[in-house]
Motif scaffolding. Structure first.
Motif, PDB file in Angstrom:
ATOM      1  N   GLY A   1       0.851  -1.170   0.000  1.00 58.05           N
ATOM      2  CA  GLY A   1       0.000   0.000   0.000  1.00 58.05           C
ATOM      3  C   GLY A   1       0.881   1.211   0.000  1.00 58.05           C
ATOM      4  O   GLY A   1       2.071   1.110  -0.213  1.00 58.05           O
ATOM      5  N   PRO A   2       0.265   2.361   0.230  1.00 53.58           N
ATOM      6  CA  PRO A   2       1.084   3.566   0.237  1.00 53.58           C
ATOM      7  C   PRO A   2       2.257   3.354   1.176  1.00 53.58           C
ATOM      8  O   PRO A   2       2.074   3.061   2.341  1.00 53.58           O
TER       9      PRO A   2
ATOM     10  N   GLY B   1       0.422   9.059   2.816  1.00 52.22           N
ATOM     11  CA  GLY B   1      -0.967   8.731   2.566  1.00 52.22           C
ATOM     12  C   GLY B   1      -1.550   7.737   3.543  1.00 52.22           C
ATOM     13  O   GLY B   1      -2.736   7.474   3.501  1.00 52.22           O
ATOM     14  N   GLY B   2      -0.736   7.183   4.414  1.00 50.28           N
ATOM     15  CA  GLY B   2      -1.281   6.250   5.399  1.00 50.28           C
ATOM     16  C   GLY B   2      -1.679   4.949   4.746  1.00 50.28           C
ATOM     17  O   GLY B   2      -1.263   4.638   3.640  1.00 50.28           O
ATOM     18  N   SER B   3      -2.491   4.205   5.415  1.00 49.18           N
ATOM     19  CA  SER B   3      -2.748   2.873   4.920  1.00 49.18           C
ATOM     20  C   SER B   3      -4.163   2.733   4.367  1.00 49.18           C
ATOM     21  O   SER B   3      -5.089   3.351   4.839  1.00 49.18           O
ATOM     22  N   THR B   4      -4.275   1.949   3.358  1.00 47.14           N
ATOM     23  CA  THR B   4      -5.588   1.593   2.869  1.00 47.14           C
ATOM     24  C   THR B   4      -5.643   0.085   2.759  1.00 47.14           C
ATOM     25  O   THR B   4      -4.658  -0.600   2.952  1.00 47.14           O
TER      26      THR B   4
ATOM     27  N   GLY C   1       4.110   4.604   3.369  1.00 44.61           N
ATOM     28  CA  GLY C   1       4.309   5.760   4.215  1.00 44.61           C
ATOM     29  C   GLY C   1       3.364   6.879   3.884  1.00 44.61           C
ATOM     30  O   GLY C   1       2.372   7.041   4.556  1.00 44.61           O
TER      31      GLY C   1
END
Ligand SMILES: Nc1nc2c(ncn2[C@@H]2O[C@H](COP(=O)(O)OP(=O)(O)OP(=O)(O)O)[C@@H](O)[C@H]2O)c(=O)[nH]1
Ligand SMILES: [Mg+2]
Lengths: 517, 244
Positions: free
Chosen positions: B210-211, B215-218, B213
């Motif tokens: 995922g991103p 953008g945080g996590s999705t 770092g």
């Protein structure tokens, strides 16, 4: 570092923008001794990606006094967000990676080929550009040309029409009548090999593309805007020539389906072209290139007789066989475009419809505001208003947190009128999407970017002594322009001479890399 | 541990990891131990950077480390930002026989905390533990312990012992900054695999693929679904989706 004073190099590359970094990549397996410097304390130059805080610092640091700087007229707007927990809020600075160069790359672009043949695609992630939309106001074309005073603009609510992305889409379209569909299909068939049929379009070459559509294919006016949207030009509709439009539409259509059904272009994850530039620099560093940030060369533009000696801004003297840098300020007043970056409190999901079961989830949507769909205060009606483009990036790009999205706006119009047009386009876009709660603007950045007009004749290194090579600074284009790669190749060839080999073709550095992609 | 299990339908994800630290602390040696299980007595300094990959099999998933080993010499200091950008993990290395190298490591940690992705997993690693006398180190045989246990270190580490950085000093700093902490030896292999396993375990499942770092996590599946594969079927002929 100890010091660069008295060091000797084969190639000194000045600036870490996309062009320079692609050159660094191209030279990364040569045995050239490379020094790659950037006077900024970040990588990426005009293609950098920034956290919120970095973007704000960048906006402040832009040199407003210089008429040669690539960027000017920067401003950051932060609406007063009430600290009330029910209203959407900006996330911390580093949750964002805002791109100065949010370009899309067509599947058939030579850049994709080069990223694959040079093996660096393994370090990149690409996401699909999904739907293309055209903004229209219900009031009809007639009313659109009327200058509307700024005080009464906020209430026009337009709508977004999806551009059909293929034959099936065209057939299923509810709005088009049968005759229009037939005309469109005929045009699409023509453009699939238009190069082979110059007799069809040569005499319209310099004519407006819309004239060509009407006279040659009887394509009705409702379809002009969607077809023009595919060209990604920001010129006003009457100024897009047939010669400009055909290759661009062909490029769009020919790329569809290459990497999966329903889309034809991609964007890199993590901040647009910054990511590709970075990958180039990394590869060059692995090849032994030396990187120094915060170093520029002194005496901008005073190298008309380059003798291999360079002075750095902090007084160090170095020598090099080749020096490659950006186009130096020329004194010719450059044109400029308005650009904007807007963080929005919504994922704008309705604009990212699925591309089909097998296809990847789209992470980018393109919105085109045709000439005249947004009124401009005080516009003289002699010519049509340029069209506005907005690329929306979803949080899948890693450029913003989930639940938000980034709007990258672009219009080929300078000054206050350009920035006003962009602002209105963003507002109109948000007003036209049916989402509750209504999306709001959390933060925005506006700026102008200068572009030196590129006329085909200009040689890359006309006024410089042998050894000093410069890149052109071409106009911003929402799609990656393959001519950039040609430029890089020309410079690479000059530096490499006889033993150049193949451009950007490398083996994996690690022999046993597994293909789990 | 790494690379031994047969291919199973375990989820596999890649993790970008960067090594930072003063020159000659043993960054490249640690990577060489981890990737090739090999050690060179007189390893030449890294010029620029090096890229290697290695898999790490966890009970429930496979992590493929994409390792960027940077040069520690001061003249390469500008390189670091291009490698820690979007990195999910960083290994900050010092040499337990050289106090100045811990100071340098602390600078790197501060820079990572300021500039790198907010969720980056940082491990502080004191290398060359083989140069400490047996009594001085505390993490030698406790193979399955995660971060080295605090404790047994006695403070009288002088004598013939080359150790100049007490385990306690570094450990308490690591705790304060919430870093993973290990003392390793690239020479003997002590704790090397453990560092990477601990990092692999510390990476939140949600941030994988995922991103990295920003953008945080999705959601993991969504991230997989969004990725376009350039290498597979592409670049031959356009298929049925084509509109022309
Ligand atoms: N005794 C001992 N020596 C080590 C250990 N790790 C590395 N060395 C030695 O220390 C020296 C430097 O090791 P490198 O791995 O090249 O260090 P580096 O951190 O990569 O250095 P740069 O690339 O210059 O930043 C070499 O001579 C290694 O053999 C260790 O665990 N124990
Ligand atoms: Mg090394």
């Amino acid at each position: 570092m100890d010091t660069l004073d008295n060091s000797e190099w084969d190639v000194v590359i000045v600036g870490t923008g996309l062009r320079q970094s692609l050159l660094a990549l191209a030279l990364s397996r040569s045995d050239k001794k490379i020094l790659h410097i950037d006077e900024n304390d970040y990588y990426g130059g005009a293609e950098a990606a920034f956290s919120l805080q970095e973007a704000e610092e960048w906006a402040k640091s832009v040199d407003e006094s210089s008429t040669a700087a690539a960027f000017f007229n920067t401003s950051v707007t932060k609406p007063d967000l009430s600290p009330d927990s029910s209203t959407p809020q900006l996330s911390p600075s580093r949750k964002y990676s805002l791109a100065l160069s949010p370009q899309l790359v067509y599947a058939r672009s030579a850049l994709i080929q080069s990223l694959i043949s040079s093996k660096v695609y393994r370090q990149l992630e690409f996401l699909a550009v999904g739907s293309w939309w055209v903004y229209t106001t219900s009031s009809g074309n007639q009313a659109l040309r009327e200058p509307i005073s700024i005080h009464q603009t906020d209430s026009i609510r337009g709508s977004l029409l999806k551009v059909p992305s293929g034959r099936e889409d065209v057939f299923q379209d509810q709005v088009l009548d049968f005759k229009s569909k037939r005309a469109l299909m005929k045009f699409l068939r023509f453009i699939s090999d238009y190069e082979e049929q110059p007799q069809e379009w040569k005499k319209y070459e310099y004519e407006p593309f819309t004239t060509f559509l009407i006279e040659r294919f009887k394509v009705p006016e409702v379809l002009h805007a969607p077809l023009l949207a595919l060209t990604l030009t920001s010129a006003s509709s009457d100024q897009v020539s047939t010669m400009t439009a055909l290759p661009r539409i062909a490029r769009h259509l020919r790329s569809i389906g290459v990497f999966g059904s329903g889309f034809g272009s991609v964007i890199p994850r993590w901040g647009g072209m910054a990511e590709i530039a970075q990958v180039g620099c990394r590869a060059c560093a692995v090849g032994g290139g030396v990187y120094v940030l915060g170093k520029g060369i002194a005496g901008e533009g005073k190298y008309s007789e380059f003798d291999g000696k360079l002075r750095l801004k902090d007084g160090e003297n170095i020598t090099t066989k080749w020096c490659v840098r950006d186009h130096a300020p020329s004194g010719i007043p450059a044109a400029s475009d308005n650009r904007s970056v807007t963080i929005v409190s919504s994922d704008l999901a309705p604009l990212f419809p699925s591309l089909g079961e097998e296809a990847p989830i789209p992470a980018c949507a393109i919105i085109n505001f045709p000439s005249g769909s947004i009124p401009v205060e005080g516009w003289d009606q002699e010519r049509a208003v340029p069209s506005v483009q907005i690329a929306i990036h979803s949080s899948d790009t890693g450029e913003c947190p989930p639940g938000q999205s980034i709007l990258y706006g672009y219009v080929a119009l300078s000054g206050a009128q350009g920035s006003q047009l962009l602002k209105k386009a963003v507002e109109s876009l948000l007003a036209s999407v049916d989402i509750t709660p209504a999306p709001t603007i959390l933060w925005s950045l506006q700026y102008e970017q200068r572009c030196i007009p590129v006329n085909g004749s200009g040689s890359l290194h006309m006024t410089w002594g042998e050894g000093m090579l410069t890149f052109k600074q071409s106009q911003f284009d929402l799609a990656f322009d393959d001519r950039i790669l040609d430029e890089v190749k020309e410079i690479w060839q000059k530096i490499m001479g006889e033993d150049a080999g193949d451009f950007l073709v490398f083996e994996d550095r690690e022999p046993d890399i597994d293909d789990d992609d | 541990m790494a690379d031994s299990a047969p291919t199973q339908p375990k989820p596999s994800s890649s993790v970008k990891l960067v090594l930072l630290g003063e020159a000659a602390v043993g960054k490249s040696s640690l990577v060489m131990r981890f990737v090739n299980n090999d050690f060179q007595e007189n390893k030449e300094p890294t010029i620029g950077a090096a890229f290697l990959t290695q898999k790490c099999n966890l009970p429930t998933r496979t992590i493929k480390f994409e390792i960027w080993d940077t040069a520690g010499q001061e003249r390469f200091a500008s390189l670091a930002p291009m490698y820690y950008r979007n990195a999910q993990a960083a290994l900050v290395v010092y040499d337990i026989t050289k106090p100045s190298s811990l100071t340098k490591a602390q600078h790197w940690v501060a820079e990572l905390q300021r500039q790198a992705s907010p969720g980056i997993v940082i491990a502080l690693v004191g290398n060359k533990a083989d140069l400490a006398s047996a009594g001085g180190a505390d993490s030698s045989d406790d193979a399955d312990a995660a971060p080295a246990a605090e404790g047994e270190t006695n403070e009288e580490e002088e004598g013939t012992d080359a150790r100049r950085v007490a385990t306690r000093t570094a450990k308490s700093y690591a705790d304060e900054e919430s870093l993973l902490f290990f003392e390793t030896s690239a020479k003997t292999g002590q704790n090397v695999a453990e560092v990477f396993t601990a990092i692999a375990n510390a990476i939140p499942e949600t941030s994988l693929k995922g991103p990295r770092g920003v953008g945080g996590s999705t959601n993991l599946n969504r991230q997989e679904d969004a990725r376009v594969n350039l290498a597979g079927t592409g670049m031959s002929m356009p298929d049925k989706g084509c509109a022309c």
